[in-house]
Design an enzyme around this catalytic site. Structure first.
Site, PDB file in Angstrom:
ATOM      1  N   HIS A 187      57.668 -27.875 -30.466  1.00 23.10           N
ATOM      2  CA  HIS A 187      55.962 -27.588 -30.564  1.00 23.10           C
ATOM      3  C   HIS A 187      55.670 -26.436 -29.307  1.00 23.10           C
ATOM      4  O   HIS A 187      56.520 -25.625 -28.860  1.00 23.10           O
ATOM      5  CB  HIS A 187      55.331 -28.789 -30.209  1.00 23.10           C
TER       6      HIS A 187
ATOM      7  N   HIS B   9      57.332 -26.312 -26.246  1.00 27.58           N
ATOM      8  CA  HIS B   9      58.667 -25.792 -26.157  1.00 27.58           C
ATOM      9  C   HIS B   9      58.836 -24.122 -26.244  1.00 27.58           C
ATOM     10  O   HIS B   9      59.368 -23.569 -25.664  1.00 27.58           O
ATOM     11  CB  HIS B   9      59.659 -26.265 -27.233  1.00 27.58           C
TER      12      HIS B   9
ATOM     13  N   GLN C 168      70.081 -41.621 -24.316  1.00 28.28           N
ATOM     14  CA  GLN C 168      68.834 -41.826 -23.441  1.00 28.28           C
ATOM     15  C   GLN C 168      67.851 -42.386 -23.950  1.00 28.28           C
ATOM     16  O   GLN C 168      66.456 -42.793 -23.475  1.00 28.28           O
ATOM     17  CB  GLN C 168      68.350 -40.327 -22.925  1.00 28.28           C
TER      18      GLN C 168
ATOM     19  N   GLY D 125      59.911 -28.820 -18.700  1.00 23.73           N
ATOM     20  CA  GLY D 125      58.578 -28.866 -18.692  1.00 23.73           C
ATOM     21  C   GLY D 125      57.882 -29.728 -17.586  1.00 23.73           C
ATOM     22  O   GLY D 125      58.679 -31.004 -17.410  1.00 23.73           O
TER      23      GLY D 125
ATOM     24  N   LYS E 202      55.861 -31.839 -17.801  1.00 24.44           N
ATOM     25  CA  LYS E 202      55.093 -32.911 -18.555  1.00 24.44           C
ATOM     26  C   LYS E 202      56.060 -34.111 -18.045  1.00 24.44           C
ATOM     27  O   LYS E 202      55.989 -35.432 -17.817  1.00 24.44           O
ATOM     28  CB  LYS E 202      55.251 -32.814 -19.859  1.00 24.44           C
TER      29      LYS E 202
ATOM     30  N   SER F  80      53.767 -33.141 -26.765  1.00 18.68           N
ATOM     31  CA  SER F  80      54.863 -34.065 -26.769  1.00 18.68           C
ATOM     32  C   SER F  80      55.256 -34.142 -28.201  1.00 18.68           C
ATOM     33  O   SER F  80      54.503 -34.195 -29.433  1.00 18.68           O
ATOM     34  CB  SER F  80      54.575 -35.326 -26.271  1.00 18.68           C
TER      35      SER F  80
ATOM     36  N   ARG G 217      56.352 -36.609 -29.714  1.00 17.86           N
ATOM     37  CA  ARG G 217      56.251 -37.774 -30.074  1.00 17.86           C
ATOM     38  C   ARG G 217      54.822 -38.103 -30.569  1.00 17.86           C
ATOM     39  O   ARG G 217      54.166 -38.977 -31.070  1.00 17.86           O
ATOM     40  CB  ARG G 217      56.494 -39.008 -28.919  1.00 17.86           C
TER      41      ARG G 217
HETATM   42  O1  PAF Z   1      63.312 -33.365 -22.319  1.00 15.39           O
HETATM   43  C1  PAF Z   1      63.943 -33.446 -23.063  1.00 15.39           C
HETATM   44  O2  PAF Z   1      63.708 -33.039 -24.357  1.00 15.39           O
HETATM   45  C2  PAF Z   1      65.387 -34.099 -23.038  1.00 15.39           C
HETATM   46  O3  PAF Z   1      65.190 -35.097 -22.336  1.00 15.39           O
HETATM   47  C3  PAF Z   1      66.687 -33.366 -22.586  1.00 15.39           C
HETATM   48  C4  PAF Z   1      66.403 -32.791 -21.441  1.00 15.39           C
HETATM   49  C5  PAF Z   1      66.672 -32.071 -23.723  1.00 15.39           C
HETATM   50  C6  PAF Z   1      67.970 -34.105 -22.770  1.00 15.39           C
HETATM   51  O4  PAF Z   1      68.224 -34.595 -23.727  1.00 15.39           O
END
Ligand code: PAF
Length: 287
Positions: free
Chosen positions: A34, A37, A61, A147, A149, A185, A187
């Protein structure tokens, strides 16, 4: 733009450029790109000769009940954005390439991962620390952009890069927001229209807290009450935490004497939103 899927090919590409004296910039992402980024990519583009963006929805994660399978995947749109912004390589490894059979090493940064997002998402930060360490090892960038955020994440990445002598310059860029202040975000697409209409209340609450500090309120329980009161105007929002912390240690403060980071996490239905603001007291700003 080249799309590379194999870690070995990625490393070979970077090593060749490094030998030629080329500066490599890196923006790690999980895709669903988005404007936030885009701003990281643009900032990176100004500081490097060759630019790599990784797109990898990192399974380690996500907790067992989190949104790994439904995390937005918009591969073709992501490629178009990267191409338009002059990205040289999109690195898109598979999960098996990143975590082949027998993989067992994890990276942890215990004191930064201890609370806030770490409490709500117990395995999240070791997943992030491990994948970022791996991505740095594969992409071998000179600099990498994150970021603000994800404030706690950016602190974790700085710490592990320093602790493990990874030799990557970490640049943290300001949060990019929608017109009403909602932090961008990937999401946010999960929000229903009704949820989206009230989602910026989290930012309103952080701003109310920041304004109180700038106006000379130093007692964090008073600042906290102002933040809670702002959120309370939207009954659909449930607070996970609203905290006034030391921006270096993330410890909660009882008094704000110089600088603080206001951290917030809320739930709207099944969606969890996080945001933060850094604020300096009036006396510090006037120095
Ligand atoms: O912020 C993110 O998008 C993720 O946590 C990252 C840093 C790409 C690691 O998977």
């Amino acid at each position: 733009m080249r799309i590379i899927r194999s870690p070995a090919t990625m490393t070979a590409w970077s090593e060749r450029l490094r030998r030629e004296g080329v500066t490599i910039g890196f923006v790690p992402t999980m895709g669903a790109l988005h404007t936030g980024h885009r701003s990281l990519i643009r900032a990176a583009r100004l500081r490097c000769d060759a630019l790599v963006v990784s797109i990898f929805v990192n399974p380690t994660q996500f907790g067992p009940t989190e949104d790994l399978t439904r995390y937005p995947r918009t591969r073709l749109k992501d490629h178009a954005l990267c191409r338009a912004e002059g990205v040289d390589v999109c690195f898109e490894p598979t999960s098996t390439a990143m975590y082949p059979e027998g993989f067992q090493t994890t990276v942890t940064v215990p004191s930064i991962a201890r609370r806030w997002e770490g409490d709500a998402r117990p395995h999240h930060f070791s997943g992030v620390a491990t994948v970022v360490t791996k991505l740095f090892g594969i992409v071998r960038p000179h600099l990498a952009l994150f970021g603000q955020k994800d404030f706690q994440q950016s602190m974790l990445v700085r710490q592990l890069t320093r602790d493990l002598n990874l030799g990557v310059e970490i640049i943290v860029r300001p949060t990019v927001r929608e017109r009403d202040g909602l932090a961008m975000s990937s999401r946010n697409v999960y929000l229903s229209m009704g949820e989206r209409a009230v989602a910026a209340t989290l930012y309103d609450s952080l701003r109310a807290g920041a304004e109180a500090i700038r106006n000379g309120i130093v007692d964090t329980s008073a600042v906290h009450a102002i933040m809670v009161n702002t959120i309370g105007q939207e009954p659909a929002i449930r607070v996970d935490y609203l905290a006034i912390c030391d921006p270096v240690t993330l410890d909660p403060l009882s008094l704000v004497t110089t600088k603080a980071v206001l951290l917030g996490a809320v739930r709207l239905g099944s969606i969890r939103l996080i945001d933060n603001l850094i604020v300096s007291t009036r006396s510090t700003r006037n120095r």
